[in-house]
Motif scaffolding. Structure first.
Motif, PDB file in Angstrom:
ATOM      1  N   UNK A   4       0.817  -1.263   0.350  1.00 57.07           N
ATOM      2  CA  UNK A   4       0.358  -0.311   0.573  1.00 57.07           C
ATOM      3  C   UNK A   4       1.172   1.187   0.232  1.00 57.07           C
ATOM      4  N   UNK A   5       0.868   2.323  -1.354  1.00 56.31           N
ATOM      5  CA  UNK A   5       1.282   3.591  -0.965  1.00 56.31           C
ATOM      6  C   UNK A   5       0.631   4.760  -0.649  1.00 56.31           C
ATOM      7  N   UNK A   6       1.041   5.319   0.724  1.00 60.42           N
ATOM      8  CA  UNK A   6       0.767   6.670   1.205  1.00 60.42           C
ATOM      9  C   UNK A   6       1.532   7.283   0.832  1.00 60.42           C
ATOM     10  N   UNK A  31      -7.326   1.606   1.243  1.00 55.65           N
ATOM     11  CA  UNK A  31      -9.181   1.218   1.184  1.00 55.65           C
ATOM     12  C   UNK A  31      -9.461   1.916   2.651  1.00 55.65           C
ATOM     13  N   UNK A  32     -10.699   2.617   2.682  1.00 59.46           N
ATOM     14  CA  UNK A  32     -10.900   3.183   4.248  1.00 59.46           C
ATOM     15  C   UNK A  32     -11.351   2.196   4.583  1.00 59.46           C
ATOM     16  N   UNK A  88      -6.221  12.064  -0.140  1.00 59.90           N
ATOM     17  CA  UNK A  88      -5.107  11.566   0.648  1.00 59.90           C
ATOM     18  C   UNK A  88      -4.439  10.248   0.048  1.00 59.90           C
ATOM     19  N   UNK A  89      -5.470   9.395  -0.983  1.00 63.08           N
ATOM     20  CA  UNK A  89      -4.981   8.071  -1.207  1.00 63.08           C
ATOM     21  C   UNK A  89      -4.535   8.190  -2.254  1.00 63.08           C
ATOM     22  N   UNK A 125      -4.570   4.468  -8.640  1.00 64.29           N
ATOM     23  CA  UNK A 125      -4.003   3.915  -9.438  1.00 64.29           C
ATOM     24  C   UNK A 125      -3.642   4.154 -10.843  1.00 64.29           C
ATOM     25  N   UNK A 126      -4.084   4.986 -11.477  1.00 65.38           N
ATOM     26  CA  UNK A 126      -3.590   6.003 -12.117  1.00 65.38           C
ATOM     27  C   UNK A 126      -1.783   6.747 -11.829  1.00 65.38           C
ATOM     28  N   UNK A 127      -1.921   7.360 -10.668  1.00 68.59           N
ATOM     29  CA  UNK A 127      -0.777   7.552 -10.292  1.00 68.59           C
ATOM     30  C   UNK A 127       0.041   6.902  -9.458  1.00 68.59           C
TER      31      UNK A 127
END
Length: 340
Positions: A163-165, A193-194, A205-206, A209-211
């Motif tokens: 998971x990227x933050x 995910x929330x 802040x998520x 997928x495009x990023x």
């Protein structure tokens, strides 16, 4: 009908069975630093009950694959007995675990002997300070040793879930992919995910997928994978050096929030306290444990399970496609209490 079908024609044949809500990490996107109010032993599925659930799913309801989740399933001392019990009854059903890898180094041989087929390891970074910041524990070496032991024992494929933050580990995405390719691991990036216990998730802040794709494409070329996606949550890409053509491996991106795949979902989930959840984002649960403990027959348990899955919503977010839109309400349970 002898399967877990819903009103929309989807058939759930992939069982995610949570065995415990406890975990030995405190990942910021999952639970608070102080942990949660853990379930008492009597509230957890016993090994016999876990085996019975899986057996009913496979034998009566068409389940084709079983994955054990948590919390952290390796915390269960009787995990080999659970795996072995199902393997004895169903020699050809794929059995896997989703784990953080801590303790895997010492347990992997016994798990394989019991019948484990493969593993997914949650690992968001290979940078030790960043790992400690995310998990609130300085235990990256334990995870890496566990992965090394799993590879040496012959488990394959070994998948990495990351998971990227934003502002924490998003700058290390390419490094993590490079490391995974070098070790022969299959990396899957998952949109956050929330489902955090602190309810601090925000759509803004998520990392989308495009990023993630744009981030990776600064170092690699991503080519659409030719294999049919089917019910897999991950969209796969073949990876080559930027400007090159030689395929080095694959990377997957699971866009649960921005590119939902609800229409192809084949999952059914049982929590560690024996509740049926038809969706990760459900607000309703069905008590299966009471049926397991009140003398109900396997057929009665199966019927209760079928009825729950029949009522599965068309999509998460109160039948809305996508999260972060008006009408979506985050579930009370966090990911660790649901099972991945």
């Amino acid at each position: 009908m002898p399967m877990l079908q819903d009103r929309w024609g989807r058939v759930a044949d992939d069982l995610r069975l949570s065995l415990i809500d406890k975990c030995n990490l405190r990942c910021t996107y999952c639970m608070p630093a102080e942990g949660l109010d853990w379930l008492k032993r009597a509230e957890l599925l016993t090994a016999e009950e876990a085996v019975r659930i899986a057996d009913i799913g496979v034998r009566l309801l068409g389940v084709r694959e079983v994955r054990f989740t948590g919390g952290e399933p390796l915390v269960r001392a009787d995990l080999p007995e659970i795996i072995g019990g199902i393997r004895e009854r169903h020699p050809h059903v794929p059995l896997s675990i989703t784990t953080n890898g801590i303790g895997l180094e010492k347990k992997v041989d016994r798990l394989i002997a019991a019948g484990l087929d493969r593993i997914n390891v949650s690992l968001d970074t290979v940078c030790a300070p960043t790992f400690a910041r995310i998990t609130r524990r300085d235990r990256l070496p334990h995870v890496l040793r566990g992965l090394e032991a799993a590879a040496a024992a012959g488990l394959s494929p070994i998948k990495i879930n990351a998971v990227l933050m934003r502002g924490i580990n998003d700058d290390g995405a390419a490094e993590l992919l490079e490391w995974s390719l070098a070790h022969g691991f299959q990396l899957r990036f998952i949109e956050q995910m929330p489902l955090d216990a602190d309810h601090g998730w925000t759509r803004e802040n998520m990392i989308t997928a495009q990023e993630i794709r744009e981030n990776l494409e600064r170092s690699f070329s991503l080519l659409p994978h030719g294999a049919p996606r089917g019910s897999s949550p991950a969209r796969l890409w073949e990876v080559a050096r930027r400007g090159g053509t030689q395929v080095l491996g694959t990377v997957g991106i699971i866009a649960s929030v921005t590119e939902p795949f609800c229409a192809a979902c084949t999952r059914t989930r049982i929590t560690a306290d024996g509740k049926i959840r038809s969706c990760l984002f459900s607000h309703e649960e069905t008590d299966l444990m009471s049926a397991l403990r009140d003398g109900s027959t396997d057929a009665q348990v199966a019927r209760l399970w079928q009825e729950t899955m029949w009522a599965k919503p068309k999509a998460h977010g109160r039948d809305r496609v996508g999260l972060g839109v008006p009408g979506f309400v985050q579930p009370d349970r966090s990911m660790s209490a649901i099972g991945g």
